[in-house]
Design a protein around this motif. Structure first.
Motif, PDB file in Angstrom:
ATOM      1  N   VAL A 108      13.910 -24.913 -46.965  1.00 42.41           N
ATOM      2  CA  VAL A 108      12.810 -23.954 -46.827  1.00 42.41           C
ATOM      3  C   VAL A 108      13.398 -22.542 -46.887  1.00 42.41           C
ATOM      4  CG1 VAL A 108      10.912 -23.159 -45.371  1.00 42.41           C
ATOM      5  CG2 VAL A 108      11.536 -25.589 -45.389  1.00 42.41           C
ATOM      6  N   ALA A 109      12.968 -21.775 -47.856  1.00 44.68           N
ATOM      7  CA  ALA A 109      13.461 -20.401 -48.008  1.00 44.68           C
ATOM      8  C   ALA A 109      12.953 -19.540 -46.855  1.00 44.68           C
ATOM      9  CB  ALA A 109      12.996 -19.815 -49.334  1.00 44.68           C
ATOM     10  N   PRO A 110      13.806 -18.648 -46.329  1.00 45.55           N
ATOM     11  CA  PRO A 110      13.365 -17.766 -45.236  1.00 45.55           C
ATOM     12  C   PRO A 110      12.149 -16.909 -45.617  1.00 45.55           C
ATOM     13  CG  PRO A 110      15.740 -17.631 -45.519  1.00 45.55           C
ATOM     14  CD  PRO A 110      15.212 -18.456 -46.656  1.00 45.55           C
ATOM     15  N   SER A 111      11.933 -16.700 -46.890  1.00 43.43           N
ATOM     16  CA  SER A 111      10.762 -15.924 -47.328  1.00 43.43           C
ATOM     17  C   SER A 111       9.455 -16.682 -47.111  1.00 43.43           C
ATOM     18  CB  SER A 111      10.894 -15.555 -48.806  1.00 43.43           C
ATOM     19  OG  SER A 111      10.988 -16.732 -49.604  1.00 43.43           O
ATOM     20  N   GLU A 112       9.544 -17.981 -46.798  1.00 38.50           N
ATOM     21  CA  GLU A 112       8.341 -18.787 -46.578  1.00 38.50           C
ATOM     22  C   GLU A 112       7.833 -18.736 -45.144  1.00 38.50           C
ATOM     23  OE1 GLU A 112       8.007 -22.597 -48.698  1.00 38.50           O
ATOM     24  OE2 GLU A 112      10.086 -22.253 -49.333  1.00 38.50           O
ATOM     25  N   TYR A 113       8.569 -18.056 -44.271  1.00 36.25           N
ATOM     26  CA  TYR A 113       8.125 -17.895 -42.883  1.00 36.25           C
ATOM     27  C   TYR A 113       8.634 -16.561 -42.361  1.00 36.25           C
ATOM     28  CZ  TYR A 113      12.818 -19.875 -42.079  1.00 36.25           C
ATOM     29  OH  TYR A 113      14.166 -20.138 -42.103  1.00 36.25           O
ATOM     30  N   TYR A 114       8.122 -16.164 -41.214  1.00 34.49           N
ATOM     31  CA  TYR A 114       8.489 -14.897 -40.577  1.00 34.49           C
ATOM     32  C   TYR A 114       9.367 -15.194 -39.374  1.00 34.49           C
ATOM     33  CZ  TYR A 114       7.854 -10.296 -38.431  1.00 34.49           C
ATOM     34  OH  TYR A 114       8.064  -9.047 -37.888  1.00 34.49           O
ATOM     35  N   PHE A 115      10.566 -14.583 -39.327  1.00 33.52           N
ATOM     36  CA  PHE A 115      11.498 -14.805 -38.219  1.00 33.52           C
ATOM     37  C   PHE A 115      12.252 -13.496 -38.005  1.00 33.52           C
ATOM     38  CE2 PHE A 115      15.092 -17.960 -36.739  1.00 33.52           C
ATOM     39  CZ  PHE A 115      15.190 -17.293 -35.534  1.00 33.52           C
ATOM     40  N   ARG A 116      11.847 -12.753 -36.967  1.00 30.77           N
ATOM     41  CA  ARG A 116      12.459 -11.460 -36.671  1.00 30.77           C
ATOM     42  C   ARG A 116      12.834 -11.400 -35.190  1.00 30.77           C
ATOM     43  NH1 ARG A 116      11.875 -11.923 -41.347  1.00 30.77           N
ATOM     44  NH2 ARG A 116      11.082 -10.425 -42.865  1.00 30.77           N
ATOM     45  N   SER A 117      13.916 -10.660 -34.914  1.00 28.28           N
ATOM     46  CA  SER A 117      14.361 -10.478 -33.535  1.00 28.28           C
ATOM     47  C   SER A 117      14.764  -9.026 -33.326  1.00 28.28           C
ATOM     48  CB  SER A 117      15.542 -11.405 -33.226  1.00 28.28           C
ATOM     49  OG  SER A 117      16.657 -11.057 -34.023  1.00 28.28           O
ATOM     50  N   THR A 118      14.885  -8.641 -32.063  1.00 27.55           N
ATOM     51  CA  THR A 118      15.213  -7.253 -31.705  1.00 27.55           C
ATOM     52  C   THR A 118      16.360  -7.228 -30.692  1.00 27.55           C
ATOM     53  OG1 THR A 118      13.474  -7.322 -30.035  1.00 27.55           O
ATOM     54  CG2 THR A 118      12.893  -6.365 -32.176  1.00 27.55           C
ATOM     55  N   PRO A 119      17.593  -7.440 -31.157  1.00 30.42           N
ATOM     56  CA  PRO A 119      18.729  -7.479 -30.231  1.00 30.42           C
ATOM     57  C   PRO A 119      19.033  -6.127 -29.590  1.00 30.42           C
ATOM     58  CG  PRO A 119      19.301  -8.424 -32.373  1.00 30.42           C
ATOM     59  CD  PRO A 119      17.980  -7.772 -32.515  1.00 30.42           C
ATOM     60  N   LEU A 120      19.395  -6.203 -28.322  1.00 25.33           N
ATOM     61  CA  LEU A 120      19.961  -5.075 -27.583  1.00 25.33           C
ATOM     62  C   LEU A 120      21.305  -5.543 -27.039  1.00 25.33           C
ATOM     63  CD1 LEU A 120      16.825  -3.850 -25.614  1.00 25.33           C
ATOM     64  CD2 LEU A 120      17.889  -2.762 -27.606  1.00 25.33           C
ATOM     65  N   PHE A 121      22.257  -4.611 -26.944  1.00 25.58           N
ATOM     66  CA  PHE A 121      23.619  -4.957 -26.589  1.00 25.58           C
ATOM     67  C   PHE A 121      24.065  -4.207 -25.346  1.00 25.58           C
ATOM     68  CE2 PHE A 121      23.045  -5.184 -31.168  1.00 25.58           C
ATOM     69  CZ  PHE A 121      23.378  -6.493 -31.409  1.00 25.58           C
TER      70      PHE A 121
END
Length: 156
Positions: A108-121
């Motif tokens: 499954v190509a990543p373009s077929e779903y939405y997957f985002r994160s917001t890392p803080l360090f």
């Protein structure tokens, strides 16, 4: 108003064995998954992901997954960096069976779903990577058999 600009921070892969499910909770189905390790590699920083982190994912009633991850990164130069991030995974119903099957997920190509994160360090002020303490990052995720991978960008 200024437009957002980003630069590649690193690519990261997390090894995630099967987790535990708490179905039908007040917020949805909670999946608690340990993070067994992994790697990260970028132009300014590279190293390994230490075992012992975890993902406290919630599968909401609308099917969207709310990500809640905490990991410890060990740069090649030594020291430790704590990373925590939230995010969202939204998989269309027609892609869901393949995307959640370990045998077919990588087809499954990543373009077929939405997957985002917001890392803080967070790391020691004396660390050569203390600059991470003052940035915001965004990760673009991909589901893998046995884990996930991210391309993480520093937002300038």
């Amino acid at each position: 108003m200024e437009e957002l600009k980003s630069t590649l921070l690193f690519d990261m892969t997390l090894d995630i064995p099967p987790g535990y499910q708490l179905p039908d909770g007040p917020l949805g189905t909670r999946v608690i998954a340990p993070i067994a390790g992994g790697t990260f590699d970028g132009p300014r920083i590279a190293g390994k992901v230490l075992p012992g982190g975890g993902d406290w994912l919630i599968i909401r009633s609308d099917g969207v997954m709310a990500v809640d991850v905490r990991v410890m990164l060990e740069p090649n130069e030594g020291g430790v960096i704590y990373a925590s991030y939230g995010g969202r995974i939204a998989i269309p119903a027609e892609v869901m069976p393949q995307a959640l099957n370990p045998e077919t997920v990588e087809n499954v190509a990543p373009s077929e779903y939405y997957f985002r994160s917001t890392p803080l360090f967070e790391t020691a002020n004396s660390s050569p990577h203390a600059w991470l303490n003052g940035i915001v990052a965004v990760g673009v995720g991909r589901l893998l058999s046995g884990g996930v991978s991210y391309r993480v960008y520093a937002i300038e």
